[in-house]
Design a protein around this motif. Structure first.
Motif, PDB file in Angstrom:
ATOM      1  N   GLU A   1       0.852  -1.183   0.000  1.00  0.00           N
ATOM      2  CA  GLU A   1       0.000   0.000   0.000  1.00  0.00           C
ATOM      3  C   GLU A   1       0.881   1.224   0.000  1.00  0.00           C
ATOM      4  OE1 GLU A   1      -2.531  -0.161   3.364  1.00  0.00           O
ATOM      5  OE2 GLU A   1      -3.765  -1.754   2.543  1.00  0.00           O
TER       6      GLU A   1
ATOM      7  N   SER B   1       1.478   4.995   1.184  1.00  0.00           N
ATOM      8  CA  SER B   1       1.025   5.822   2.292  1.00  0.00           C
ATOM      9  C   SER B   1       1.690   7.186   2.204  1.00  0.00           C
ATOM     10  CB  SER B   1       1.386   5.150   3.614  1.00  0.00           C
ATOM     11  OG  SER B   1       1.002   5.949   4.688  1.00  0.00           O
TER      12      SER B   1
ATOM     13  N   LYS C   1      -4.018   5.834   3.268  1.00  0.00           N
ATOM     14  CA  LYS C   1      -3.439   4.600   2.747  1.00  0.00           C
ATOM     15  C   LYS C   1      -4.326   4.149   1.593  1.00  0.00           C
ATOM     16  CE  LYS C   1      -1.337   3.122   7.042  1.00  0.00           C
ATOM     17  NZ  LYS C   1      -1.211   2.034   8.012  1.00  0.00           N
TER      18      LYS C   1
ATOM     19  N   HIS D   1      -5.007   1.394  -1.287  1.00  0.00           N
ATOM     20  CA  HIS D   1      -4.746   0.038  -1.746  1.00  0.00           C
ATOM     21  C   HIS D   1      -4.698   0.022  -3.276  1.00  0.00           C
ATOM     22  CE1 HIS D   1      -5.272  -4.268  -2.402  1.00  0.00           C
ATOM     23  NE2 HIS D   1      -4.890  -4.417  -1.145  1.00  0.00           N
TER      24      HIS D   1
ATOM     25  N   GLY E   1     -13.656   2.432   2.536  1.00  0.00           N
ATOM     26  CA  GLY E   1     -12.549   2.147   3.426  1.00  0.00           C
ATOM     27  C   GLY E   1     -12.952   2.323   4.869  1.00  0.00           C
TER      28      GLY E   1
ATOM     29  N   ASP F   1      -7.929   4.564   5.531  1.00  0.00           N
ATOM     30  CA  ASP F   1      -7.498   3.429   4.714  1.00  0.00           C
ATOM     31  C   ASP F   1      -8.513   3.242   3.592  1.00  0.00           C
ATOM     32  OD1 ASP F   1      -6.452   1.117   3.674  1.00  0.00           O
ATOM     33  OD2 ASP F   1      -6.724  -0.085   5.489  1.00  0.00           O
TER      34      ASP F   1
ATOM     35  N   SER G   1      -9.631   1.115   0.602  1.00  0.00           N
ATOM     36  CA  SER G   1      -9.311  -0.244   0.172  1.00  0.00           C
ATOM     37  C   SER G   1     -10.165  -0.779  -0.970  1.00  0.00           C
ATOM     38  CB  SER G   1      -9.396  -1.194   1.366  1.00  0.00           C
ATOM     39  OG  SER G   1     -10.653  -1.092   1.986  1.00  0.00           O
ATOM     40  N   ASN G   2     -11.239  -0.077  -1.358  1.00  0.00           N
ATOM     41  CA  ASN G   2     -12.075  -0.563  -2.454  1.00  0.00           C
ATOM     42  C   ASN G   2     -12.831   0.614  -3.050  1.00  0.00           C
ATOM     43  OD1 ASN G   2     -13.292  -2.375  -4.224  1.00  0.00           O
ATOM     44  ND2 ASN G   2     -13.768  -3.855  -2.613  1.00  0.00           N
TER      45      ASN G   2
ATOM     46  N   LEU H   1     -16.376  -1.748   5.821  1.00  0.00           N
ATOM     47  CA  LEU H   1     -16.030  -0.634   4.939  1.00  0.00           C
ATOM     48  C   LEU H   1     -17.166   0.379   4.874  1.00  0.00           C
ATOM     49  CD1 LEU H   1     -14.279  -2.392   1.909  1.00  0.00           C
ATOM     50  CD2 LEU H   1     -13.276  -1.498   4.009  1.00  0.00           C
TER      51      LEU H   1
END
Length: 116
Positions: free
Chosen positions: A3, A5, A15, A17, A48, A56, A58-59, A94
């Motif tokens: 990841e 950052s 962060k 992804h 996230g 974060d 993440s998708n 999430l």
């Protein structure tokens, strides 16, 4: 995969992804090929979590919208809510943490979406 950052000037740490970048690129490429328009603009939702000052991401998923005659943006709310519910069933931890768009500059339409 790793990841990336980076710290922001606001004191928040983000962060990101790699999956999010792949999703965004795929969304843009599919839309560009389907419309045949090289200046295609797409928008989507970032998913996230936030723990303290760390976000974060993440998708993500695409957002359906139309430009109005007045130059505004009309978001397909039913589609947006349905996708949020589907993702929440699979990825219960999430939440929506932001949105994305492609293009070279932000205009009034993007600012309208940001307010929503």
């Amino acid at each position: 995969m790793t990841e990336e950052s980076r710290e922001s000037t606001s004191g928040l740490e983000f962060k990101l992804h790699p999956l999010v970048l792949i999703n965004m690129s795929d969304h843009y490429t599919r839309t560009k090929v389907n419309t045949g328009n090289p200046a295609t603009k797409v928008m989507g939702i970032l998913l996230g979590s936030q723990a303290g000052r760390t976000v974060d991401i993440s998708n993500s998923f695409e957002m359906k919208y139309e430009l109005t005659a007045e130059g505004g943006v009309q978001i397909d709310s039913a589609f947006l809510l349905k996708k949020q519910e589907q993702y929440k069933q699979v990825f219960s931890k999430l939440d929506v943490v932001g949105w994305y768009t492609t293009g070279q500059e932000l205009g009034p339409q993007e600012m309208e979406v940001n307010k929503l």
